[in-house]
Scaffold this motif. Structure first.
Motif, short mmCIF file in Angstrom:
data_model
loop_
_atom_site.label_atom_id
_atom_site.label_comp_id
_atom_site.label_asym_id
_atom_site.label_seq_id
_atom_site.Cartn_x
_atom_site.Cartn_y
_atom_site.Cartn_z
N ARG A 113 -2.49 -22.62 12.60
CA ARG A 113 -3.56 -21.64 12.50
C ARG A 113 -4.08 -21.50 11.08
O ARG A 113 -3.35 -21.68 10.11
CB ARG A 113 -3.06 -20.29 13.02
N TYR A 139 3.17 -15.53 16.73
CA TYR A 139 3.13 -16.71 15.86
C TYR A 139 2.71 -16.32 14.45
O TYR A 139 3.26 -16.82 13.46
CB TYR A 139 2.15 -17.75 16.42
N ASP A 162 -6.75 -18.47 13.97
CA ASP A 162 -6.76 -19.38 15.10
C ASP A 162 -6.75 -20.81 14.57
O ASP A 162 -6.88 -21.04 13.35
CB ASP A 162 -8.01 -19.14 15.96
N GLN A 170 -9.59 -14.06 22.43
CA GLN A 170 -10.10 -13.63 21.13
C GLN A 170 -11.31 -14.43 20.65
O GLN A 170 -12.15 -13.91 19.91
CB GLN A 170 -8.99 -13.65 20.07
N ASN A 201 0.46 -11.02 18.52
CA ASN A 201 0.34 -12.41 18.05
C ASN A 201 1.59 -12.75 17.24
O ASN A 201 1.61 -12.70 16.01
CB ASN A 201 -0.92 -12.59 17.21
N ASP A 261 -1.84 -10.00 23.51
CA ASP A 261 -1.91 -11.09 22.55
C ASP A 261 -3.34 -11.62 22.46
O ASP A 261 -4.29 -11.00 22.95
CB ASP A 261 -0.92 -12.21 22.92
N GLU A 262 -3.49 -12.81 21.87
CA GLU A 262 -4.83 -13.35 21.63
C GLU A 262 -5.55 -13.82 22.90
O GLU A 262 -6.74 -14.14 22.85
CB GLU A 262 -4.76 -14.50 20.62
N LYS A 268 7.15 -9.80 21.28
CA LYS A 268 5.89 -9.13 21.57
C LYS A 268 6.08 -7.64 21.82
O LYS A 268 5.33 -6.80 21.31
CB LYS A 268 5.21 -9.78 22.78
#
Length: 421
Positions: free
Chosen positions: A150, A197, A268, A254, A195, A248-249, A390
């Motif tokens: 990302r 990650y 991203d 998103q 998110n 989340d995304e 999460k």
């Protein structure tokens, strides 16, 4: 976690010793006249059809009498398919696998140990986020193929309007810029609460981790001071936008949300920019990229590195040809072609110049120098299916005590990775 017996490692090392070196061609085995078929599994989307055909032609030209059969596999359900193939007497000769999947395949057995070939394959310059997950107990089983990670995708016009003339180089500058960009009718950043990650990168920057291994047992590590500092930074950054704290995304998607709203930044992969412009053509030429900033200027922040590695089954029918094919695909010539054609990060930190004409991928390559992978547990895939990280993020963003929420999440991570969850 089952103990990997020494005889398995010894057998793997011996099988690796039989793999022949060469520049995309294998040595004379005394049986060059018979036709050979090299069975290769590649994943859908990794290579274009044209690129695959060209690589196959190159290999077959270098190795007369060998025909390469490429089978394109789909990601859903691939773990069970690969595990079954490795345990069968009819495994393919080369298999592309996700970089975080290597541990589970080594655990079940049947993957060749390629440790003695690392230098021959250019391992001194491999991207860390691909090298490390391919290494189990100090032995290299996966050969880095390509990487992706990302970056920050930003609206250049909104940065200009805020008087921000260049992308931030440190976390501190990033927070300052993002706070200036956040205001009525506009979000400084769209960062969903879950998110994980992105959170992982902030934790790694602080010297922490999601889980750690001690004496063969894995334990959650979100409650360490380092990991808590990573979550604190995530919370501060997320507060300069209105991303939902409980999703989340992907909910909402998103990229679509960014395309339809006045949002200054998202985190991203660079390829998302094309999808954003497809949704909103008015953004053509207005999007820029920069690596996720680190704590110090000149060193990008840590990022989760996704991507693929190549493995050779122990029961490969053509181990010498398999090694030569792996060496060809992961060597400089085809790594450059792969990077330039598919807009991914090549497996070597020495090949960043291949991406100079692609600003998004160039930013991604800079970040990949500080790339990491998820904890190398064979049960990590099970954890992601019902991810306690999460839930932890949402609890903290809703005001729960970070230490207590982290202790609870760490206990859950430990139970899953220890086989009790």
């Amino acid at each position: 976690m089952p103990v990997r017996r020494p005889f398995r490692l010894l057998a793997s090392a011996l099988s690796a010793a039989l793999l022949l070196s060469g520049c995309g061609a294998f040595a004379d085995t005394g049986d060059q006249d018979r036709d050979r078929t090299l069975d290769v599994w590649l994943m859908r989307g990794s290579l274009s059809g044209e690129l695959t055909d060209a690589a196959v032609r190159d290999f077959e030209r270098r190795n007369p009498g060998v025909e390469v059969k490429v089978t394109v596999q789909d990601w859903p359900g691939i773990d069970k398919k690969v595990t079954a193939a490795l345990g069968s007497g009819d495994a393919p000769d080369v298999i592309e696998v996700g970089n975080t999947q290597v541990a589970q395949y080594v655990e079940t057995g049947g993957v060749s140990n390629l440790t003695i070939k690392v230098f021959d394959l250019g391992g001194d310059h491999w991207v860390p986020g691909l090298e490390e997950p391919g290494k189990i107990d100090g032995y290299q089983y996966g050969v880095p193929f390509y990487a992706a990670n990302r970056v920050v995708i930003y609206r250049k016009d909104l940065f200009d309007q805020a008087g921000i003339t260049e992308p931030p180089a440190t976390r501190e500058e990033w927070i300052e810029a993002t706070s200036r960009l956040d205001g009525p009718g506009q979000q400084g950043i769209y960062l969903p609460g879950q998110n994980w990650y992105v959170l992982a990168g902030f934790i790694w920057d602080e010297g922490g981790d999601l889980a750690v291994e001690r004496s063969g047992r894995w334990a959650g590590a979100l409650d360490t001071p380092e990991a808590l500092r990573g979550m604190e930074f995530y919370k501060e950054l997320q507060s300069h936008g209105r991303g939902p704290v409980d999703s989340d995304e992907s909910r909402p998607e998103q990229r679509e949300f960014f395309a339809g709203n006045e949002i200054a930044q998202i985190i991203d992969v660079p390829g998302a920019a094309e999808l954003i412009v497809e949704k909103n053509p008015e953004l053509a030429g207005r999007l820029g990229f920069f690596p996720i900033p680190g704590k110090e200027a000149g060193k990008p922040g840590a990022v989760f590195t996704g991507g693929s590695v190549l493995i050779i089954p122990e029961r490969a029918a053509e181990p010498d040809a398999a090694y030569s094919f792996v060496k060809l695909l992961t060597g400089e010539k085809w790594q450059r072609k792969l990077a330039q054609t598919m807009s991914v990060v090549p497996n070597s930190t020495e090949l960043a110049d291949a991406l100079e004409d692609d600003p998004g991928t160039a930013a991604m390559a800079k970040g990949a120098r500080n790339g990491r992978a998820t904890p190398n547990s064979p049960r990590w895939g099970r954890l992601e299916a019902d991810n306690p990280i999460k839930a932890y993020q949402t609890r903290v963003l809703r005001g729960a005590d970070p230490k207590e929420a982290a202790r609870e999440a760490s206990r859950r991570i430990t139970a899953i990775l220890d086989g009790r969850g």
